[in-house]
Design a protein around this motif. Structure first.
Motif, PDB file in Angstrom:
ATOM      1  N   HIS A   1       0.868  -1.170   0.000  1.00  0.00           N
ATOM      2  CA  HIS A   1       0.000   0.000   0.000  1.00  0.00           C
ATOM      3  C   HIS A   1       0.909   1.226   0.000  1.00  0.00           C
ATOM      4  CE1 HIS A   1      -2.829   3.097   1.241  1.00  0.00           C
ATOM      5  NE2 HIS A   1      -3.825   2.243   1.128  1.00  0.00           N
ATOM      6  N   GLU A   2       0.643   2.146  -0.860  1.00  0.00           N
ATOM      7  CA  GLU A   2       1.498   3.329  -0.956  1.00  0.00           C
ATOM      8  C   GLU A   2       1.467   4.112   0.357  1.00  0.00           C
ATOM      9  OE1 GLU A   2       2.017   7.340  -3.742  1.00  0.00           O
ATOM     10  OE2 GLU A   2       0.587   5.751  -4.290  1.00  0.00           O
ATOM     11  N   ASP A   3       2.638   4.477   0.851  1.00  0.00           N
ATOM     12  CA  ASP A   3       2.700   5.303   2.063  1.00  0.00           C
ATOM     13  C   ASP A   3       2.035   6.649   1.798  1.00  0.00           C
ATOM     14  OD1 ASP A   3       4.076   3.253   3.216  1.00  0.00           O
ATOM     15  OD2 ASP A   3       6.013   4.274   3.311  1.00  0.00           O
ATOM     16  N   PHE A   4       1.491   7.246   2.855  1.00  0.00           N
ATOM     17  CA  PHE A   4       0.839   8.542   2.706  1.00  0.00           C
ATOM     18  C   PHE A   4       1.093   9.389   3.944  1.00  0.00           C
ATOM     19  CE2 PHE A   4      -2.063   5.428   4.420  1.00  0.00           C
ATOM     20  CZ  PHE A   4      -2.757   6.075   5.433  1.00  0.00           C
ATOM     21  N   GLU A   5       0.832  10.670   3.820  1.00  0.00           N
ATOM     22  CA  GLU A   5       1.140  11.602   4.906  1.00  0.00           C
ATOM     23  C   GLU A   5      -0.123  12.163   5.546  1.00  0.00           C
ATOM     24  OE1 GLU A   5       3.831  14.747   4.101  1.00  0.00           O
ATOM     25  OE2 GLU A   5       5.554  13.432   3.751  1.00  0.00           O
ATOM     26  N   THR A   6      -0.032  12.410   6.845  1.00  0.00           N
ATOM     27  CA  THR A   6      -1.085  13.080   7.598  1.00  0.00           C
ATOM     28  C   THR A   6      -0.445  14.183   8.435  1.00  0.00           C
ATOM     29  OG1 THR A   6      -2.321  11.003   7.761  1.00  0.00           O
ATOM     30  CG2 THR A   6      -2.976  12.790   9.250  1.00  0.00           C
ATOM     31  N   ARG A   7      -0.654  15.431   8.048  1.00  0.00           N
ATOM     32  CA  ARG A   7      -0.074  16.584   8.746  1.00  0.00           C
ATOM     33  C   ARG A   7       1.423  16.402   8.982  1.00  0.00           C
ATOM     34  NH1 ARG A   7      -4.687  15.477  11.569  1.00  0.00           N
ATOM     35  NH2 ARG A   7      -3.521  14.768  13.400  1.00  0.00           N
ATOM     36  N   GLY A   8       2.112  15.957   7.940  1.00  0.00           N
ATOM     37  CA  GLY A   8       3.551  15.789   8.010  1.00  0.00           C
ATOM     38  C   GLY A   8       4.006  14.455   8.564  1.00  0.00           C
ATOM     39  N   HIS A   9       3.073  13.633   9.104  1.00  0.00           N
ATOM     40  CA  HIS A   9       3.399  12.310   9.634  1.00  0.00           C
ATOM     41  C   HIS A   9       3.243  11.264   8.528  1.00  0.00           C
ATOM     42  CE1 HIS A   9       2.522  14.704  13.154  1.00  0.00           C
ATOM     43  NE2 HIS A   9       2.950  13.735  13.966  1.00  0.00           N
ATOM     44  N   SER A  10       4.146  10.291   8.499  1.00  0.00           N
ATOM     45  CA  SER A  10       4.059   9.241   7.480  1.00  0.00           C
ATOM     46  C   SER A  10       3.205   8.079   7.980  1.00  0.00           C
ATOM     47  CB  SER A  10       5.451   8.733   7.119  1.00  0.00           C
ATOM     48  OG  SER A  10       6.036   8.058   8.211  1.00  0.00           O
ATOM     49  N   ASN A  11       2.428   7.502   7.085  1.00  0.00           N
ATOM     50  CA  ASN A  11       1.604   6.321   7.368  1.00  0.00           C
ATOM     51  C   ASN A  11       2.101   5.157   6.524  1.00  0.00           C
ATOM     52  OD1 ASN A  11      -1.254   7.232   8.840  1.00  0.00           O
ATOM     53  ND2 ASN A  11      -0.270   8.884   7.691  1.00  0.00           N
ATOM     54  N   HIS A  12       2.328   4.030   7.174  1.00  0.00           N
ATOM     55  CA  HIS A  12       2.779   2.830   6.468  1.00  0.00           C
ATOM     56  C   HIS A  12       1.865   1.666   6.833  1.00  0.00           C
ATOM     57  CE1 HIS A  12       5.390  -0.117   4.583  1.00  0.00           C
ATOM     58  NE2 HIS A  12       5.340  -0.827   5.697  1.00  0.00           N
ATOM     59  N   VAL A  13       1.214   1.077   5.809  1.00  0.00           N
ATOM     60  CA  VAL A  13       0.294  -0.047   6.006  1.00  0.00           C
ATOM     61  C   VAL A  13       1.048  -1.356   5.793  1.00  0.00           C
ATOM     62  CG1 VAL A  13      -1.800  -1.181   5.170  1.00  0.00           C
ATOM     63  CG2 VAL A  13      -1.688   1.323   5.281  1.00  0.00           C
ATOM     64  N   SER A  14       0.877  -2.295   6.730  1.00  0.00           N
ATOM     65  CA  SER A  14       1.519  -3.606   6.594  1.00  0.00           C
ATOM     66  C   SER A  14       0.506  -4.708   6.885  1.00  0.00           C
ATOM     67  CB  SER A  14       2.711  -3.720   7.550  1.00  0.00           C
ATOM     68  OG  SER A  14       2.314  -3.518   8.892  1.00  0.00           O
ATOM     69  N   TRP A  15       0.787  -5.869   6.328  1.00  0.00           N
ATOM     70  CA  TRP A  15      -0.043  -7.054   6.527  1.00  0.00           C
ATOM     71  C   TRP A  15       0.723  -8.016   7.439  1.00  0.00           C
ATOM     72  CZ3 TRP A  15      -0.182  -4.128   2.207  1.00  0.00           C
ATOM     73  CH2 TRP A  15      -1.425  -3.859   1.623  1.00  0.00           C
ATOM     74  N   ASP A  16       0.335  -8.108   8.694  1.00  0.00           N
ATOM     75  CA  ASP A  16       1.017  -8.972   9.654  1.00  0.00           C
ATOM     76  C   ASP A  16       0.326 -10.328   9.719  1.00  0.00           C
ATOM     77  OD1 ASP A  16       2.540  -6.775  10.148  1.00  0.00           O
ATOM     78  OD2 ASP A  16       1.785  -6.402  12.172  1.00  0.00           O
ATOM     79  N   PRO A  17       1.069 -11.437   9.684  1.00  0.00           N
ATOM     80  CA  PRO A  17       0.444 -12.754   9.800  1.00  0.00           C
ATOM     81  C   PRO A  17      -0.419 -12.834  11.059  1.00  0.00           C
ATOM     82  CG  PRO A  17       2.754 -12.961   9.186  1.00  0.00           C
ATOM     83  CD  PRO A  17       2.545 -11.523   9.531  1.00  0.00           C
ATOM     84  N   ALA A  18      -1.614 -13.419  10.934  1.00  0.00           N
ATOM     85  CA  ALA A  18      -2.565 -13.434  12.042  1.00  0.00           C
ATOM     86  C   ALA A  18      -2.313 -14.567  13.025  1.00  0.00           C
ATOM     87  CB  ALA A  18      -3.987 -13.528  11.510  1.00  0.00           C
ATOM     88  N   GLY A  19      -1.933 -15.747  12.518  1.00  0.00           N
ATOM     89  CA  GLY A  19      -1.719 -16.877  13.413  1.00  0.00           C
ATOM     90  C   GLY A  19      -2.298 -18.160  12.855  1.00  0.00           C
ATOM     91  N   PRO A  20      -2.438 -19.194  13.684  1.00  0.00           N
ATOM     92  CA  PRO A  20      -2.989 -20.473  13.227  1.00  0.00           C
ATOM     93  C   PRO A  20      -4.380 -20.299  12.620  1.00  0.00           C
ATOM     94  CG  PRO A  20      -1.958 -20.734  15.368  1.00  0.00           C
ATOM     95  CD  PRO A  20      -1.988 -19.263  15.087  1.00  0.00           C
ATOM     96  N   SER A  21      -4.573 -20.901  11.465  1.00  0.00           N
ATOM     97  CA  SER A  21      -5.839 -20.770  10.734  1.00  0.00           C
ATOM     98  C   SER A  21      -6.451 -22.145  10.505  1.00  0.00           C
ATOM     99  CB  SER A  21      -5.602 -20.090   9.386  1.00  0.00           C
ATOM    100  OG  SER A  21      -5.027 -18.811   9.559  1.00  0.00           O
ATOM    101  N   VAL A  22      -7.743 -22.262  10.792  1.00  0.00           N
ATOM    102  CA  VAL A  22      -8.484 -23.496  10.546  1.00  0.00           C
ATOM    103  C   VAL A  22      -9.251 -23.338   9.237  1.00  0.00           C
ATOM    104  CG1 VAL A  22     -10.445 -24.896  11.306  1.00  0.00           C
ATOM    105  CG2 VAL A  22      -8.657 -24.250  12.926  1.00  0.00           C
ATOM    106  N   LEU A  23      -9.031 -24.251   8.322  1.00  0.00           N
ATOM    107  CA  LEU A  23      -9.657 -24.219   7.004  1.00  0.00           C
ATOM    108  C   LEU A  23     -10.496 -25.479   6.843  1.00  0.00           C
ATOM    109  CD1 LEU A  23      -6.490 -23.160   4.973  1.00  0.00           C
ATOM    110  CD2 LEU A  23      -8.068 -21.705   6.268  1.00  0.00           C
ATOM    111  N   ILE A  24     -11.791 -25.307   6.670  1.00  0.00           N
ATOM    112  CA  ILE A  24     -12.719 -26.436   6.559  1.00  0.00           C
ATOM    113  C   ILE A  24     -13.310 -26.415   5.164  1.00  0.00           C
ATOM    114  CG2 ILE A  24     -14.773 -27.528   7.519  1.00  0.00           C
ATOM    115  CD1 ILE A  24     -14.182 -26.103  10.155  1.00  0.00           C
ATOM    116  N   THR A  25     -13.107 -27.497   4.423  1.00  0.00           N
ATOM    117  CA  THR A  25     -13.390 -27.479   2.986  1.00  0.00           C
ATOM    118  C   THR A  25     -14.435 -28.519   2.596  1.00  0.00           C
ATOM    119  OG1 THR A  25     -11.446 -28.895   2.658  1.00  0.00           O
ATOM    120  CG2 THR A  25     -11.145 -26.533   2.421  1.00  0.00           C
ATOM    121  N   PRO A  26     -15.103 -28.316   1.454  1.00  0.00           N
ATOM    122  CA  PRO A  26     -16.221 -29.179   1.043  1.00  0.00           C
ATOM    123  C   PRO A  26     -15.774 -30.355   0.187  1.00  0.00           C
ATOM    124  CG  PRO A  26     -16.097 -27.334  -0.428  1.00  0.00           C
ATOM    125  CD  PRO A  26     -14.967 -27.147   0.565  1.00  0.00           C
TER     126      PRO A  26
END
Length: 487
Positions: free
Chosen positions: A131-156
């Motif tokens: 995600h492109e970094d952006f500014e708010t009143r001179g402050h920089s914003n950086h968006v990151s995707w952090d791994p959430a953890g163990p995931s349960v996947l139930i399939t058909p």
């Protein structure tokens, strides 16, 4: 064949769970049957809360290292898994066809190559996720995707490996660890996937596969406090139980559920194309959640459409899915067949007319069926049958077509056949559906959002939407000053 191995067309499949990089057997088993002829394929380890806890513990232990693995390395391993799938396409195809009854030709040419593509796509998408970094009143914003953890996947059970890897690939790419629980009616290719992933170098515990019944192992997985994401594809009643189970821990859910999708055929449509689209809904013996099972046809062309449809459907060959000439195979299980026939027989008693089909043929094969003279509020129009059963209703104008199309509790997909692009734009804008196809069907791109509205699901996956679900999104805001001199 050893105690924990069965052989399908010369392919050895381990019947035990895959937990923490090791094969684990359960005390009890369940029997896996082939829908082709009802034959017993083997006894599969039947997991309980004990195996569920072990699998989640393995995923939790493996999570820090996998989450800390670089994007490039995670992508490399996912490509290696895709390589392994491609080397075993023939083996995976024959095992899946034998286990769930879908066409062998489809598995060879489309489904299993798509399995490999699932891994390659999300590996590549991971590397360009930003995600492109952006500014708010001179402050920089950086968006990151952090791994959430163990995931349960139930399939058909209707497209076991393809739909499993549609979830497994983005979850692993995101840096999550996975506990995969395949459907008990078609568990075999999930076991083979565990082998392929291990051979590709996926660390122990990053992917775990547990088998069994939802009431015995599924509940234990979805209620576990260490699970950070749950993704489920299946029925609405099961989804409600999963949601209730996950609620205690506020575990985020992605639910892709049933459908009762419409195909709207307007008088200005290419009629041959419309008929082909309608007959295509019998694919996989009607066991497709996206299938447009409600055919809505403008009154002025209804008789001609119905005649052409019956002629075209009569050309379909139903039989052994291993035969290259077969168009429609068996339904997955005798219980499912009985459910399908129950819907049809109740509809006939209520006054519906069978243009074609309307009956069980033999074994687990149900005749492709088209029912007319059905009311909008009837069971056969409102409830998902999940078999080769379509209904046909007529409409007078666009408004009535849209009202009928939106007149169920579902909203997974819709298909529109029209020769007028302006009409297509007007109609599609008013349809309640996660996916709308115009003059085509089942064209899917992994970068597009996928999911349903109303009772057809919660959330969207695909492309960045998958990473949004499987990750915790973080925005880091940094002030322009306040740094100390470290010179």
């Amino acid at each position: 064949m050893t105690e924990h191995t069965l052989t399908v067309a010369g392919v050895a499949v381990d019947t035990r769970h895959w937990i923490g990089g090791e094969r684990v057997a359960s005390t009890d088993t369940f029997t896996d049957l082939s829908p082709i002829d009802g034959s017993v394929l083997g006894a599969i380890s039947r997991g309980t809360a004990m195996e569920a806890a072990a699998a989640v513990a393995a995923a939790k232990a493996a999570f820090p290292a996998w989450a800390g693995t670089s994007r490039a390395e995670r992508a490399r391993i996912l490509h290696a898994i895709a390589d392994g799938v491609e080397k075993r396409i023939e083996e995976l195809s024959i095992v899946e066809t034998t286990d769930n009854g879908a066409l062998l030709r489809s598995h060879r040419r489309g489904v299993m190559p798509r399995v490999a593509h699932n891994f390659r796509f999300f590996a590549d998408w991971l590397l360009k996720l930003e995600h492109e970094d952006f500014e708010t009143r001179g402050h920089s914003n950086h968006v990151s995707w952090d791994p959430a953890g163990p995931s349960v996947l139930i399939t058909p059970w209707n497209a076991p490996l393809m739909l499993a890897t549609w979830k497994v690939a983005p979850a692993l790419a995101a840096g999550n660890t996975v506990v995969l629980k395949p459907a008990e009616w078609s568990p075999l290719t999930a076991s083979l996937l565990a082998d392929i992933a291990a051979e590709a170098g996926l660390p122990a515990g990053v992917l775990n596969v547990v088998q069994g019944y939802g009431s015995e192992i599924g509940d234990a997985l979805t209620s576990h406090p260490d699970v950070r994401r749950i993704s489920f594809t299946g029925s609405v009643p099961t989804a409600k139980r999963i949601a209730a189970s996950a609620a205690a821990n506020l575990t985020p859910l992605s639910l892709e559920l049933g459908g009762k999708s419409p195909l709207l055929v307007f008088a200005d449509a290419d009629l041959d194309l419309a008929v082909d689209l309608a007959v295509e809904q019998y694919d996989n013996a009607g066991q497709v959640c996206l299938a447009a099972t409600r055919i809505l046809v403008e009154e002025s062309i209804a008789d001609e459409f119905t005649r052409r449809f019956a002629d075209r459907a009569a050309q379909l060959k139903q039989g052994d899915p291993r035969d290259e000439a077969t168009d429609i195979g068996p339904n997955i299980h005798l219980r499912q067949l009985e459910k399908i026939d129950g819907f049809v027989q109740r509809a006939l008693v209520a006054g519906a007319r069978a243009v074609i089909g309307g009956h069980h043929k033999n074994g687990q094969y149900y005749a492709p069926t088209l029912l007319t003279d059905v009311a909008q509020d009837s069971e056969i129009v409102q409830e998902e049958v999940f078999g080769p059963v379509l209904t046909l209703q007529t409409f007078r104008d666009e408004d009535e077509a849209i009202r009928l199309a939106n007149g169920t509790r579902f909203g997974l997909a819709a298909t529109v056949a029209t020769g007028d692009p302006e009409r297509a734009e007007r109609v599609t804008a008013q349809l309640v559906a996660g996916t709308v196809w115009v003059n085509c069907f089942f064209v899917r791109d992994l970068q597009a959002p996928f999911g349903g509205s109303r009772h057809s699901g919660v959330g969207r996956e695909g492309g960045t939407w998958s990473f949004d679900f499987y990750c915790d999104l973080k925005n880091t805001v940094t002030a322009p000053k306040g740094w100390k001199d470290h010179g």
